[in-house]
Design a protein around this motif. Sequence first.
Motif, PDB file in Angstrom:
ATOM      1  N   THR A 321      21.691 -36.811  30.342  1.00 32.55           N
ATOM      2  CA  THR A 321      20.395 -36.745  31.023  1.00 32.55           C
ATOM      3  C   THR A 321      19.271 -36.512  30.025  1.00 32.55           C
ATOM      4  N   SER A 322      19.603 -35.991  28.843  1.00 30.98           N
ATOM      5  CA  SER A 322      18.572 -35.769  27.828  1.00 30.98           C
ATOM      6  C   SER A 322      18.053 -37.079  27.255  1.00 30.98           C
ATOM      7  N   ASP A 323      18.856 -38.122  27.313  1.00 31.23           N
ATOM      8  CA  ASP A 323      18.442 -39.440  26.817  1.00 31.23           C
ATOM      9  C   ASP A 323      19.272 -40.489  27.549  1.00 31.23           C
ATOM     10  N   ILE A 324      18.775 -40.909  28.725  1.00 29.82           N
ATOM     11  CA  ILE A 324      19.553 -41.797  29.596  1.00 29.82           C
ATOM     12  C   ILE A 324      19.825 -43.141  28.930  1.00 29.82           C
ATOM     13  N   GLY A 325      19.008 -43.534  27.957  1.00 25.18           N
ATOM     14  CA  GLY A 325      19.215 -44.817  27.304  1.00 25.18           C
ATOM     15  C   GLY A 325      20.403 -44.835  26.371  1.00 25.18           C
ATOM     16  N   VAL A 326      20.948 -43.682  26.021  1.00 27.91           N
ATOM     17  CA  VAL A 326      22.065 -43.610  25.072  1.00 27.91           C
ATOM     18  C   VAL A 326      23.368 -43.407  25.836  1.00 27.91           C
ATOM     19  N   ILE A 327      24.358 -44.277  25.562  1.00 32.70           N
ATOM     20  CA  ILE A 327      25.666 -44.168  26.186  1.00 32.70           C
ATOM     21  C   ILE A 327      26.555 -43.287  25.314  1.00 32.70           C
ATOM     22  N   VAL A 328      27.073 -42.212  25.883  1.00 33.65           N
ATOM     23  CA  VAL A 328      27.995 -41.340  25.164  1.00 33.65           C
ATOM     24  C   VAL A 328      29.344 -42.030  25.001  1.00 33.65           C
ATOM     25  N   SER A 329      29.819 -42.642  26.072  1.00 31.48           N
ATOM     26  CA  SER A 329      31.096 -43.352  26.046  1.00 31.48           C
ATOM     27  C   SER A 329      31.144 -44.326  27.215  1.00 31.48           C
ATOM     28  N   ARG A 330      32.146 -45.218  27.157  1.00 27.74           N
ATOM     29  CA  ARG A 330      32.285 -46.210  28.226  1.00 27.74           C
ATOM     30  C   ARG A 330      33.715 -46.694  28.281  1.00 27.74           C
ATOM     31  N   SER A 331      34.086 -47.193  29.461  1.00 26.61           N
ATOM     32  CA  SER A 331      35.404 -47.803  29.597  1.00 26.61           C
ATOM     33  C   SER A 331      35.374 -49.206  29.000  1.00 26.61           C
ATOM     34  N   GLU A 332      36.534 -49.783  28.809  1.00 29.30           N
ATOM     35  CA  GLU A 332      36.601 -51.204  28.475  1.00 29.30           C
ATOM     36  C   GLU A 332      36.149 -52.010  29.696  1.00 29.30           C
ATOM     37  N   PRO A 333      35.547 -53.187  29.496  1.00 33.55           N
ATOM     38  CA  PRO A 333      35.223 -54.024  30.658  1.00 33.55           C
ATOM     39  C   PRO A 333      36.477 -54.250  31.505  1.00 33.55           C
ATOM     40  N   LEU A 334      36.339 -54.053  32.808  1.00 30.29           N
ATOM     41  CA  LEU A 334      37.501 -54.106  33.697  1.00 30.29           C
ATOM     42  C   LEU A 334      37.856 -55.549  34.026  1.00 30.29           C
ATOM     43  N   PRO A 335      39.028 -56.022  33.615  1.00 29.54           N
ATOM     44  CA  PRO A 335      39.405 -57.417  33.866  1.00 29.54           C
ATOM     45  C   PRO A 335      39.772 -57.636  35.326  1.00 29.54           C
ATOM     46  N   ASP A 336      39.759 -58.894  35.709  1.00 30.53           N
ATOM     47  CA  ASP A 336      40.157 -59.239  37.077  1.00 30.53           C
ATOM     48  C   ASP A 336      41.636 -58.908  37.273  1.00 30.53           C
ATOM     49  N   THR A 337      41.974 -58.298  38.418  1.00 28.46           N
ATOM     50  CA  THR A 337      43.355 -57.870  38.667  1.00 28.46           C
ATOM     51  C   THR A 337      44.089 -58.779  39.639  1.00 28.46           C
ATOM     52  N   ASP A 338      43.417 -59.834  40.106  1.00 31.25           N
ATOM     53  CA  ASP A 338      44.067 -60.753  41.058  1.00 31.25           C
ATOM     54  C   ASP A 338      44.581 -59.991  42.276  1.00 31.25           C
ATOM     55  N   THR A 339      43.710 -59.109  42.799  1.00 37.04           N
ATOM     56  CA  THR A 339      43.916 -58.325  44.024  1.00 37.04           C
ATOM     57  C   THR A 339      44.884 -57.161  43.870  1.00 37.04           C
ATOM     58  N   LEU A 340      45.482 -56.932  42.715  1.00 32.78           N
ATOM     59  CA  LEU A 340      46.400 -55.810  42.531  1.00 32.78           C
ATOM     60  C   LEU A 340      45.642 -54.561  42.092  1.00 32.78           C
ATOM     61  N   TRP A 341      46.070 -53.395  42.588  1.00 31.12           N
ATOM     62  CA  TRP A 341      45.483 -52.142  42.133  1.00 31.12           C
ATOM     63  C   TRP A 341      46.004 -51.797  40.748  1.00 31.12           C
ATOM     64  N   GLN A 342      45.103 -51.408  39.863  1.00 27.40           N
ATOM     65  CA  GLN A 342      45.458 -51.072  38.493  1.00 27.40           C
ATOM     66  C   GLN A 342      44.760 -49.769  38.092  1.00 27.40           C
ATOM     67  N   PRO A 343      45.396 -48.981  37.209  1.00 28.97           N
ATOM     68  CA  PRO A 343      44.725 -47.773  36.718  1.00 28.97           C
ATOM     69  C   PRO A 343      43.744 -48.116  35.600  1.00 28.97           C
ATOM     70  N   PHE A 344      42.743 -47.276  35.424  1.00 27.83           N
ATOM     71  CA  PHE A 344      41.864 -47.373  34.261  1.00 27.83           C
ATOM     72  C   PHE A 344      41.494 -45.948  33.851  1.00 27.83           C
ATOM     73  N   GLY A 345      41.050 -45.791  32.643  1.00 29.82           N
ATOM     74  CA  GLY A 345      40.636 -44.475  32.191  1.00 29.82           C
ATOM     75  C   GLY A 345      40.223 -44.493  30.737  1.00 29.82           C
ATOM     76  N   PHE A 346      39.495 -43.455  30.322  1.00 25.63           N
ATOM     77  CA  PHE A 346      39.106 -43.312  28.922  1.00 25.63           C
ATOM     78  C   PHE A 346      38.730 -41.858  28.670  1.00 25.63           C
ATOM     79  N   GLU A 347      38.864 -41.447  27.425  1.00 27.69           N
ATOM     80  CA  GLU A 347      38.493 -40.103  27.002  1.00 27.69           C
ATOM     81  C   GLU A 347      37.174 -40.153  26.248  1.00 27.69           C
ATOM     82  N   PHE A 348      36.458 -39.046  26.301  1.00 28.23           N
ATOM     83  CA  PHE A 348      35.184 -38.998  25.579  1.00 28.23           C
ATOM     84  C   PHE A 348      34.860 -37.554  25.215  1.00 28.23           C
TER      85      PHE A 348
END
Length: 390
Positions: A321-348
């Motif tokens: 919130t101190s600088d909204i323009g700066v990203i601390v971390s991000r997930s990888e772009p989420l690929p298409d799953t062809d309707t299947l549920w998949q986990p995602f996650g990342f540490e920061f």
Amino acid sequence: MLRTGALRDVAPFPLIAVVVPIVALLLIWPVVYVNVARGCVVGDTHYLPLCTTTDPQPSALREHLAANPGETPAYVELAGLAPTSTTTLAAAQRLAPTHPKILLTSAVVALQRGDLKAGIAPLIDLTEYHRDNYTPPVVLARLVAAGRTDLLVPYLRPGSIWPASVLTAMRQAGGSTNSALPLITKALAAKALDRTAVSAYVEQLKADRAWGDAYALWLTLHTQPLPILYNGSFDEPFLSEGFDWEVNAPTPIGRAGAVVDRVGYEARGATLNVKLAGRSIATPLIRQYVFISNGRYRLKGEYRTRRLRLEPSLVWTIRCTSDIGVIVSRSEPLPDTDTLWQPFGFEFALPATCGPVAIVQLEPGSNAAAVAGGSGEAWFDALTLERLAN
């Protein structure tokens, strides 16, 4: 877990430190002094001879009352001019107990003699029934800030208006929301304070970036421990104000590049649903302010997509919130799953410079993707944010 680090005890001020500034505040309220024009408006035909081009004097009012005993307007005016006369004030209180001038005079007299308890009732009535006057709620807020909430608690009644006015006046009175938490908690329990009023004040504090006060007040609205990421299962309707999910909903909705909503999904209950409509996407799609300190964290969840066409795809980001323009971390772009549920996650790792609050939000993977837009659909569920051992 419920985090109460934002809460703190408020030490009561010495009595003199409470009373003197409050009396001074009340005395500068213009209604204390008689305005002859207003006096004539409230007077009846017997009182009209007193309406001259100069202010009526106590002696003239006493003479008039001697000839017209029990005349309420005259007693009201005399009580304002001679508040130290206990006989006059007592008579005015009997004849016009709810008149704002009498209530104010009663409060001033009681506080001048150091009787806080006697001064509270008229101040409560002024705040409850004469809401066009802003000084009484500020005076009550100063008492709360001074740690004298105990004096106000006996006046909590279901449906009361005055607690919300006092809450609004806290910052003007120089008090913090933390100092008001005892009153807020008791008022909520007594149904004397509407939860929506508290939520609106949380939003005001957020806008002022008073994060500690805002989150402390948010906690009072919940009776159970709260996770770091609120409503990560999306099972509860989004609260429009507070530390819940905030959906970016541009208008008109029919021209939006994305539509975000909660939808049911088979045995999962509610899920977060994102539909892309082939137009530019307003970012972020959805976000939540989370009250966390610096350290290491893991954001994880589950998702599925159907014919998702966006390059690069959707990502979850962490911003300060101190600088909204700066990203601390991000997930990888989420690929298409062809309707299947998949986990995602990342540490920061959240740096200390980020402050006490960060933002978790969903957005396109790049500004170019947001401008170009995309198509398809995505669902999200079971999001959690956990602190990791350093």
